[in-house]
Design a protein around this motif. Structure first.
Motif, mmCIF file in Angstrom:
data_model
loop_
_atom_site.group_PDB
_atom_site.id
_atom_site.type_symbol
_atom_site.label_atom_id
_atom_site.label_comp_id
_atom_site.label_asym_id
_atom_site.label_seq_id
_atom_site.Cartn_x
_atom_site.Cartn_y
_atom_site.Cartn_z
ATOM 1 N N GLN A 11 30.338 42.648 28.850
ATOM 2 C CA GLN A 11 30.052 41.910 28.912
ATOM 3 C C GLN A 11 28.855 40.777 29.905
ATOM 4 O O GLN A 11 28.382 39.972 29.527
ATOM 5 C CB GLN A 11 30.946 41.030 28.058
ATOM 6 N N GLN A 14 26.229 42.358 29.943
ATOM 7 C CA GLN A 14 25.127 41.985 29.439
ATOM 8 C C GLN A 14 24.346 40.377 29.182
ATOM 9 O O GLN A 14 23.136 39.641 28.696
ATOM 10 C CB GLN A 14 26.155 41.780 27.647
ATOM 11 N N HIS A 20 18.863 43.648 26.128
ATOM 12 C CA HIS A 20 20.363 45.273 26.327
ATOM 13 C C HIS A 20 20.809 45.215 24.656
ATOM 14 O O HIS A 20 21.725 44.081 24.814
ATOM 15 C CB HIS A 20 20.381 45.803 27.050
ATOM 16 N N ALA A 22 24.711 46.529 23.059
ATOM 17 C CA ALA A 22 25.827 46.428 23.937
ATOM 18 C C ALA A 22 26.145 48.312 24.347
ATOM 19 O O ALA A 22 26.598 48.501 25.140
ATOM 20 C CB ALA A 22 27.107 46.218 23.128
ATOM 21 N N VAL A 25 24.062 48.526 27.436
ATOM 22 C CA VAL A 25 24.947 47.807 28.940
ATOM 23 C C VAL A 25 26.161 48.721 29.274
ATOM 24 O O VAL A 25 26.306 48.943 30.526
ATOM 25 C CB VAL A 25 24.892 46.585 28.316
#
Length: 82
Positions: A11, A14, A20, A22, A25
């Motif tokens: 998270q 990101q 991008h 999830a 990432v």
């Protein structure tokens, strides 16, 4: 720590790889980040030293910091005594 909570790490990544998904990432994390940390969440200093040297070489600049200094595991301040 990176190893204990990969979802939080993904998270966070990101937030600066915002374009991008999830899944993308997570793939980045699994390929480029997770393998280079020890099981206790510390950076692998051997790998980090190699990376620091490679980047300095590519940029044609001297290597002025070790991984231990960068990650503050050494008893010195980065650049001290150089």
């Amino acid at each position: 720590m990176i190893d204990n909570d990969p979802d939080t790490t993904v998270q966070h990544i990101q937030t600066f790889l915002g374009r991008h998904t999830a899944a993308e990432v997570r793939t980045h994390y699994n390929r480029f980040i997770a393998p280079y940390f020890t099981t206790d969440g510390q950076a692998d200093l051997t790998v980090a030293d190699t990376a620091i040297t490679a980047v300095a070489t590519e940029l044609a600049v001297p290597t002025t910091v070790t991984a231990a200094e960068f990650y503050r595991t050494a008893g010195t301040t980065p650049g001290e005594g150089r």
